[in-house]
Design a protein around this motif. Structure first.
Motif, PDB file in Angstrom:
ATOM      1  N   VAL A  93       0.835  -1.205   0.000  1.00 58.54           N
ATOM      2  CA  VAL A  93       0.000   0.000   0.000  1.00 58.54           C
ATOM      3  C   VAL A  93       0.866   1.248   0.000  1.00 58.54           C
ATOM      4  N   PHE A  94       1.965   1.206   0.734  1.00 58.06           N
ATOM      5  CA  PHE A  94       2.877   2.356   0.780  1.00 58.06           C
ATOM      6  C   PHE A  94       3.406   2.671  -0.615  1.00 58.06           C
ATOM      7  N   VAL A  95       3.840   1.638  -1.338  1.00 51.01           N
ATOM      8  CA  VAL A  95       4.340   1.835  -2.702  1.00 51.01           C
ATOM      9  C   VAL A  95       3.237   2.394  -3.594  1.00 51.01           C
ATOM     10  N   THR A  96       2.022   1.873  -3.423  1.00 49.82           N
ATOM     11  CA  THR A  96       0.886   2.360  -4.215  1.00 49.82           C
ATOM     12  C   THR A  96       0.621   3.834  -3.939  1.00 49.82           C
ATOM     13  N   GLU A  97       0.694   4.229  -2.678  1.00 49.17           N
ATOM     14  CA  GLU A  97       0.451   5.629  -2.339  1.00 49.17           C
ATOM     15  C   GLU A  97       1.557   6.536  -2.874  1.00 49.17           C
ATOM     16  N   VAL A  98       2.765   6.033  -2.897  1.00 41.12           N
ATOM     17  CA  VAL A  98       3.852   6.809  -3.517  1.00 41.12           C
ATOM     18  C   VAL A  98       3.551   7.029  -5.001  1.00 41.12           C
ATOM     19  N   LEU A  99       3.035   5.991  -5.665  1.00 43.22           N
ATOM     20  CA  LEU A  99       2.655   6.124  -7.077  1.00 43.22           C
ATOM     21  C   LEU A  99       1.517   7.117  -7.249  1.00 43.22           C
ATOM     22  N   TYR A 105       1.112  14.529  -9.084  1.00 43.98           N
ATOM     23  CA  TYR A 105       1.923  15.680  -9.499  1.00 43.98           C
ATOM     24  C   TYR A 105       2.034  15.763 -11.019  1.00 43.98           C
ATOM     25  N   ILE A 106       2.095  14.616 -11.682  1.00 42.21           N
ATOM     26  CA  ILE A 106       2.163  14.617 -13.153  1.00 42.21           C
ATOM     27  C   ILE A 106       0.887  15.218 -13.735  1.00 42.21           C
ATOM     28  N   TYR A 107      -0.270  14.761 -13.251  1.00 45.71           N
ATOM     29  CA  TYR A 107      -1.535  15.254 -13.787  1.00 45.71           C
ATOM     30  C   TYR A 107      -1.804  16.692 -13.369  1.00 45.71           C
ATOM     31  N   ARG A 108      -1.322  17.047 -12.194  1.00 43.30           N
ATOM     32  CA  ARG A 108      -1.511  18.427 -11.740  1.00 43.30           C
ATOM     33  C   ARG A 108      -0.800  19.406 -12.674  1.00 43.30           C
ATOM     34  N   SER A 109       0.358  18.991 -13.190  1.00 44.51           N
ATOM     35  CA  SER A 109       1.103  19.860 -14.109  1.00 44.51           C
ATOM     36  C   SER A 109       0.443  19.949 -15.481  1.00 44.51           C
ATOM     37  N   LYS A 110      -0.450  18.977 -15.784  1.00 42.57           N
ATOM     38  CA  LYS A 110      -1.114  18.967 -17.082  1.00 42.57           C
ATOM     39  C   LYS A 110      -2.454  19.688 -17.075  1.00 42.57           C
ATOM     40  N   ILE A 209      -6.731  17.742  -6.975  1.00 41.00           N
ATOM     41  CA  ILE A 209      -5.634  16.782  -7.070  1.00 41.00           C
ATOM     42  C   ILE A 209      -4.743  16.854  -5.835  1.00 41.00           C
ATOM     43  N   MET A 210      -4.559  18.066  -5.283  1.00 40.55           N
ATOM     44  CA  MET A 210      -3.743  18.210  -4.081  1.00 40.55           C
ATOM     45  C   MET A 210      -4.381  17.521  -2.883  1.00 40.55           C
ATOM     46  N   TYR A 211      -5.726  17.473  -2.822  1.00 37.65           N
ATOM     47  CA  TYR A 211      -6.395  16.731  -1.745  1.00 37.65           C
ATOM     48  C   TYR A 211      -5.950  15.271  -1.775  1.00 37.65           C
ATOM     49  N   VAL A 212      -5.914  14.703  -2.978  1.00 36.90           N
ATOM     50  CA  VAL A 212      -5.508  13.306  -3.129  1.00 36.90           C
ATOM     51  C   VAL A 212      -4.044  13.136  -2.720  1.00 36.90           C
ATOM     52  N   ILE A 213      -3.186  14.049  -3.165  1.00 34.28           N
ATOM     53  CA  ILE A 213      -1.751  13.955  -2.860  1.00 34.28           C
ATOM     54  C   ILE A 213      -1.495  14.033  -1.363  1.00 34.28           C
ATOM     55  N   TRP A 214      -2.118  15.001  -0.698  1.00 37.30           N
ATOM     56  CA  TRP A 214      -1.887  15.155   0.743  1.00 37.30           C
ATOM     57  C   TRP A 214      -2.461  13.987   1.533  1.00 37.30           C
ATOM     58  N   ALA A 215      -3.617  13.465   1.101  1.00 36.64           N
ATOM     59  CA  ALA A 215      -4.187  12.298   1.771  1.00 36.64           C
ATOM     60  C   ALA A 215      -3.237  11.109   1.651  1.00 36.64           C
ATOM     61  N   ALA A 216      -2.694  10.897   0.455  1.00 39.65           N
ATOM     62  CA  ALA A 216      -1.767   9.784   0.235  1.00 39.65           C
ATOM     63  C   ALA A 216      -0.490   9.952   1.057  1.00 39.65           C
TER      64      ALA A 216
END
Length: 253
Positions: A93-99, A105-110, A209-216
Motif C-alpha cells: 500500500v505504501f508503494v501504491t500511495e507513492v505512485l 503531481y504529473i496530472y496536476r502539471s497537465k 488533485i492536491m487533496y488526493v496527494i496530501w491524503a496519500a
C-alpha cells in the motif's frame, strides 16, 4: 524490559490498526469527492486518466480496511505469519500511495494545458438549455466559482450563442448574487462577475488533485510507523526467550 517494549509496541500497533480503519473511510471519501467534483468539471478536462489517482486511492482505502483487520487479529493472537503478512501488505500500500503522489503531481502539471485546450470548445457549444450538458457545466461553474467567460465576460461576444441571441446579453449565471433584476445585459457590466473562469477552473482542479496527494502522503507516513512497530514486535518476539516462554506457558528452570 523486553516484555514492556513488546507490550508498548503491540499497543501502538493496535491503535494504528484503528487509525487504518479510519484512514480507509477518509481515503474512500476523498476519492469519491474527486469523482463527484470531476463530474462537474469534466467538460473542461478531457483526459480521463486524471481519475487514476482517485481510483487508486479508493482501492487503497478498501485495502487498508482489510489490512487493519489482519493487523488487529495478528497482533492480538501474536501470529508471526500474520504480522509478516501485515507488513508486506502495508509495504504494498505504501508503494501504491507513492505512485498516487507521483501520478498526482504529473496530472496536476497537465491541468492548465488541458483546460486551455478544451474550454473554448465548451463555451462554443453553449446553447443556454438545462438539457444540454455543456450548458449546464458552464452555468454551474460560473455560479460556483463566481466567474464569467473564459478570461472575462467580454469573451461571450465571440460565442455562437451570443451572436444568435442578438440581445446583447450573456447567461444570467454571470450575474452577481447581489445584482437585482440582472438579465445578463452587457449594458450593465457592474452586475456581472469580472473574473474569467479559465484560471479559476485550473485552480479548482489543482486543489482537487492536491487533496488526493496530501491524503496519500499523510497515510503513507502513518503506514511507515505501522511497519516499524510490526517489525519491533516480530524481532523481539523471536529474540526474547522470556517472551517466548510467556506465550507458550513455560517457566525458567
Amino acid at each position: 524490559m523486553g516484555q514492556c517494549g513488546i507490550t508498548s509496541s503491540k499497543t501502538v500497533l493496535v491503535f494504528l490498526n484503528l487509525i487504518f480503519w479510519a484512514a480507509a473511510g477518509i481515503l474512500c471519501y476523498v476519492g469519491a469527492y474527486v469523482f463527484i467534483t470531476y463530474d462537474d468539471y469534466d467538460h473542461f478536462f478531457e483526459d480521463v486518466y486524471t481519475l487514476i489517482p482517485a481510483v487508486t486511492i479508493i482501492a487503497v482505502g478498501g485495502l487498508l480496511f482489510i489490512i487493519g483487520l489482519i493487523g488487529c487479529c495478528a497482533t492480538i493472537r501474536e501470529s508471526r505469519y500474520g504480522l509478516a503478512a501485515f507488513v508486506v501488505l502495508l509495504l504494498l500500500v505504501f508503494v501504491t500511495e507513492v505512485l498516487v503522489v507521483v501520478f498526482g503531481y504529473i496530472y496536476r502539471s497537465k491541468v492548465e494545458d488541458e483546460v486551455n485546450h478544451s474550454i473554448q470548445k465548451v463555451y462554443n457549444e453553449y446553447n443556454g438549455t438545462n438539457t444540454d450538458a455543456p450548458s449546464r457545466a458552464i452555468d454551474y461553474v460560473q455560479r460556483q466559482l463566481h466567474c464569467c467567460g473564459i478570461h472575462n465576460y467580454s469573451d461571450w461576444r465571440n460565442t455562437r450563442w451570443f451572436n444568435e441571441s442578438r440581445n446583447n446579453s450573456i447567461p444570467v449565471s454571470c450575474c452577481k448574487p447581489n445584482a437585482r433584476n440582472c438579465t445578463g445585459s452587457l449594458a450593465h457590466p457592474g452586475d456581472l462577475y469580472p473574473e474569467g473562469c479559465e484560471a479559476l477552473v485550473v485552480k479548482k482542479l489543482k486543489e482537487i488533485i492536491m487533496y488526493v496527494i496530501w491524503a496519500a502522503l499523510t497515510f503513507a507516513a502513518i503506514q511507515v510507523f505501522g511497519m516499524l512497530c510490526a517489525f519491533v514486535v516480530l524481532c523481539r518476539r523471536s529474540r526474547d526467550p522470556a517472551y517466548e516462554l510467556l506465550m507458550t506457558g513455560g517457566t525458567y528452570a
